[in-house]
Scaffold this motif. Structure first.
Motif, short mmCIF file in Angstrom:
data_model
loop_
_atom_site.label_atom_id
_atom_site.label_comp_id
_atom_site.label_asym_id
_atom_site.label_seq_id
_atom_site.Cartn_x
_atom_site.Cartn_y
_atom_site.Cartn_z
N ALA A 70 77.75 108.50 54.02
CA ALA A 70 78.58 107.40 54.57
C ALA A 70 79.82 107.98 55.25
O ALA A 70 80.12 107.64 56.41
N GLU A 89 87.53 115.76 50.33
CA GLU A 89 86.34 115.89 49.49
C GLU A 89 86.74 116.56 48.17
O GLU A 89 87.29 117.65 48.19
N GLY A 118 80.68 116.99 45.95
CA GLY A 118 80.74 118.21 46.76
C GLY A 118 80.26 117.89 48.17
O GLY A 118 79.86 116.76 48.47
N ALA A 122 76.11 113.13 47.12
CA ALA A 122 75.05 113.18 46.10
C ALA A 122 73.71 113.59 46.72
O ALA A 122 72.83 114.05 46.01
N LYS A 129 64.66 112.71 50.34
CA LYS A 129 63.70 111.70 50.83
C LYS A 129 64.48 110.82 51.79
O LYS A 129 65.58 110.39 51.47
N PHE A 193 91.19 112.38 46.04
CA PHE A 193 91.92 111.15 46.36
C PHE A 193 92.41 110.52 45.05
O PHE A 193 91.64 110.37 44.11
N GLU A 466 77.45 103.76 49.39
CA GLU A 466 76.84 103.36 48.12
C GLU A 466 77.88 103.01 47.06
O GLU A 466 77.70 102.08 46.28
N ILE A 474 70.31 107.97 51.11
CA ILE A 474 70.95 108.80 52.13
C ILE A 474 71.02 108.07 53.48
O ILE A 474 72.08 107.97 54.10
C1 LIG Z 1 70.01 114.38 42.32
C2 LIG Z 1 69.99 113.24 43.31
C3 LIG Z 1 68.85 113.02 44.09
C4 LIG Z 1 68.82 112.02 45.04
N1 LIG Z 1 67.73 111.91 45.84
C5 LIG Z 1 67.77 111.08 46.89
C6 LIG Z 1 66.74 111.08 47.85
O1 LIG Z 1 65.80 111.88 47.77
N2 LIG Z 1 66.80 110.19 48.87
C7 LIG Z 1 67.84 109.30 49.00
O2 LIG Z 1 67.86 108.51 49.95
N3 LIG Z 1 68.84 109.28 48.11
C8 LIG Z 1 68.85 110.16 47.07
N4 LIG Z 1 69.88 110.17 46.18
C9 LIG Z 1 70.96 109.19 46.36
C10 LIG Z 1 71.83 109.56 47.55
O3 LIG Z 1 72.28 110.87 47.39
C11 LIG Z 1 72.98 108.58 47.67
O4 LIG Z 1 72.45 107.29 47.83
C12 LIG Z 1 73.86 108.87 48.89
O5 LIG Z 1 74.29 110.20 48.87
C13 LIG Z 1 75.06 107.93 48.91
O6 LIG Z 1 75.89 108.29 49.98
P1 LIG Z 1 77.46 107.98 49.99
O7 LIG Z 1 77.99 108.70 51.17
O8 LIG Z 1 77.68 106.53 49.89
O9 LIG Z 1 78.04 108.62 48.64
P2 LIG Z 1 77.91 110.09 48.07
O10 LIG Z 1 76.79 110.82 48.67
O11 LIG Z 1 77.92 109.92 46.60
O12 LIG Z 1 79.24 110.82 48.54
C14 LIG Z 1 80.49 110.52 48.01
C15 LIG Z 1 81.39 111.74 48.16
O13 LIG Z 1 82.72 111.37 47.79
C16 LIG Z 1 83.31 112.42 47.06
N5 LIG Z 1 84.36 111.86 46.20
C17 LIG Z 1 84.22 111.06 45.13
N6 LIG Z 1 85.42 110.75 44.61
C18 LIG Z 1 86.34 111.37 45.39
C19 LIG Z 1 87.75 111.46 45.33
N7 LIG Z 1 88.48 110.81 44.38
N8 LIG Z 1 88.38 112.23 46.26
C20 LIG Z 1 87.67 112.90 47.22
N9 LIG Z 1 86.32 112.86 47.29
C21 LIG Z 1 85.66 112.09 46.40
C22 LIG Z 1 82.16 113.00 46.26
O14 LIG Z 1 82.42 114.33 45.88
C23 LIG Z 1 81.00 112.88 47.25
O15 LIG Z 1 80.84 114.05 48.00
C24 LIG Z 1 69.95 111.16 45.20
C25 LIG Z 1 71.08 111.35 44.40
C26 LIG Z 1 71.11 112.38 43.47
C27 LIG Z 1 72.34 112.57 42.62
#
Ligand SMILES: Cc1cc2nc3c(=O)[nH]c(=O)nc-3n(C[C@H](O)[C@H](O)[C@H](O)COP(=O)(O)OP(=O)(O)OC[C@H]3O[C@@H](n4cnc5c(N)ncnc54)[C@H](O)[C@@H]3O)c2cc1C
Length: 493
Positions: A70, A89, A118, A122, A129, A193, A466, A474
């Protein structure tokens, strides 16, 4: 723009893109798009403009919290329109993050750098996938095309179940970072943050846990569903936030050949076939039970972010050649399952945490996970031994009734029994349930205005992805980041 109500648009596909730099004030891209509307079989093909941020208006200072899909796609789309941003991050870049993953596999967790936190979020060391329930085909194709541009294999654009694999994703993310940095995006790693600096109801900047302040006119909160400290901050700071349904349960692991036999029958040993996939659902006691994030040839991984909580998830490498198949089997939760309204808006997080801590205690520490053979779980007897597993920290034989709330256990039992009755071979002696799968989606939603996508509580705050409750996976998180960037760019018009 085309006179088509937004709510009736099902999908948009970009057919052509060209840069129009004839006038300095209106420099931008001209697109030809195909719009598919609900209930209409004929698409509308029309030209639209995708302008750059106008030079006559000062660029907003944008801080993006979180480098997951996102946050990254919000940064990408803004950068493409000439608006640089700063990404905060909490975790580390992909390479050093890898060492922290090795640490948690051996029972040592870094609470800021792990499978959830990281660079890349996630999804980085996930299965990769890339299929999604999102109906907007054009938006999905756009994200897949970006991934190919950054080095993902081009077959993801044609496969019905595209998959990259966690060995390839870090390289893709490094390319994405190089592209963003070349367009003026600044990354601040290991930067947590801790709150927003606001004046007169407007965002003025962010504060980090180390006390640093970064000025900002706009903050995109894209911190994923495991940033519990951010939810706490939002609730305490009076940011509009509400409970949301989620799901909890277990990872179910089978030997991959068992799943191949179920799905391929006599062809199961044909080496030309990929390791088989499944998707199952059933009605449990009084609620839905379903599989998701199925990883053929995969591994169960420790996805904890707190030092005394066991959380499991699944991933696979691009070759999908582990001898195991795993999938989350979860029970749908309603907001009222988290307790009385007096338990507050974060009751869903307390609910998750109680299960994770019970799993940690039952596993005996070091992120060993409680586990039970499927046959024993259904027969309500403890397992006296456990089969081999891909979960590295190890498993401990525990009756899962001791870990999960009774209503979750009841639904899981009914649902799994119904699934096993339908799929011959599913109830296999070597099939094992591993607890706890709690981080399926956010149990809260950070509210945003449906038109502007801004928080109604604080001008300039854009909840995304998310963690804010607007995506699940993803691709859908990347699409939501794109939407947020478009909403920010609309301020320049
Ligand atoms: C092991 C695993 C396998 C998965 N497999 C799949 C898959 O195969 N296919 C799929 O579609 N989805 C999969 N998912 C789910 C997918 O990773 C998430 O739906 C997606 O990454 C969500 O995206 P996002 O950007 O909303 O949040 P995230 O990817 O969770 O990113 C949030 C980021 O914010 C950072 N953050 C959090 N708090 C703070 C703070 N206070 N200050 C600074 N930074 C911060 C975190 O470190 C992180 O990097 C999987 C998840 C995991 C854990």
């Amino acid at each position: 723009m085309l006179g088509i109500p937004l709510s009736s648009i099902r999908a948009v596909r970009v057919l052509r893109r060209s840069l129009d730099a004839r006038k300095a004030q209106t420099i931008g891209y001209r697109l030809r798009v195909e719009v598919i509307r609900d209930g209409e079989s004929d698409p509308v093909v029309a030209p639209v403009a995708a302008p750059m941020w106008p030079q006559s208006i000062p660029c907003p200072r944008v801080v993006i919290v979180g480098s997951g899909p996102a946050g990254s796609w919000a940064a990408l789309r803004l950068a493409e329109a000439g608006v640089p941003s700063t990404i905060l991050e909490r975790g580390k870049p992909v390479q050093p993050r890898r060492h922290d993953l090795a640490g948690v596999q051996r029972g040592r967790l870094d609470v800021d750098s792990n499978y959830c936190f990281g660079e890349g979020g996630a999804g980085t060391y996930s299965d990769g996938k890339l299929y999604t329930r999102t109906k907007d085909r054009g938006a999905v194709d756009g994200v897949l095309a970006d991934l190919v541009r950054f080095g993902a294999p081009s077959d993801i654009t044609v496969e019905s179940r595209p998959h990259v694999g966690s060995n390839r994703l870090p390289k893709v993310l490094s390319e994405l970072r190089t592209c963003l940095e070349s367009r003026g995006v600044t990354y601040k790693f290991s930067s947590v943050f801790a709150g927003i600096v606001a004046r007169d109801g407007r965002v003025r900047g962010v504060r980090t846990r180390d006390g640093e302040e970064v000025s900002a006119d706009i903050v995109v909160l894209a911190c994923g569903h495991s940033a519990r400290d951010v939810y706490r901050w939002a609730a305490d700071a009076g940011v509009a936030i509400e409970r949301k349904g989620s799901a909890v349960g277990v990872r179910l692991e089978h030997p991959q050949p068992v799943i191949n036999r179920i799905q391929y029958g006599k062809a199961a040993t044909d080496e030309r076939l990929p390791p088989a996939f499944y998707e199952v659902s059933a009605m449990g006691a009084d609620r839905g039970v379903y599989s998701f994030c199925m990883c053929p040839g995969g591994f169960i991984v420790p996805a904890a972010t707190e030092s005394e909580g066991v959380v499991v998830n699944g991933m696979s490498l691009s070759r999908r050649d582990s001898p195991f198949a795993n999938a989350a089997i979860v029970v749908a939760l309603r907001p009222e399952d988290f307790g009385e309204p007096s338990h507050g808006v974060l009751a869903g997080i307390d609910f998750q945490r109680r299960i994770e801590q019970a799993a940690f205690g039952a596993g005996g520490g070091s992120f060993r996970a409680p586990a039970q053979r499927l046959v024993d779980f259904l027969a309500r007897r403890p397992s006296t031994s456990l089969p081999a597993t891909s979960y590295h920290p190890g498993v401990m034989a525990v009756a899962l009734d001791e870990v999960l709330p009774p209503f979750v256990v009841a639904s899981l039992r009914d649902g799994l029994a119904a699934i096993a009755a339908r799929l011959r071979g599913f109830l296999h002696e070597e099939a094992m349930l591993v607890a706890a799968e709690t981080r399926t989606s956010a149990p809260v939603r950070i509210v945003r205005d449906p038109a502007t996508l801004e928080s109604p509580s604080l001008a300039g705050l854009y909840p995304a992805g998310e963690g804010a409750g607007y995506a699940g996976g993803i691709v859908s998180a990347a699409i939501d980041g794109t939407r947020i960037a478009q909403a920010i760019l609309a301020r320049g018009r």
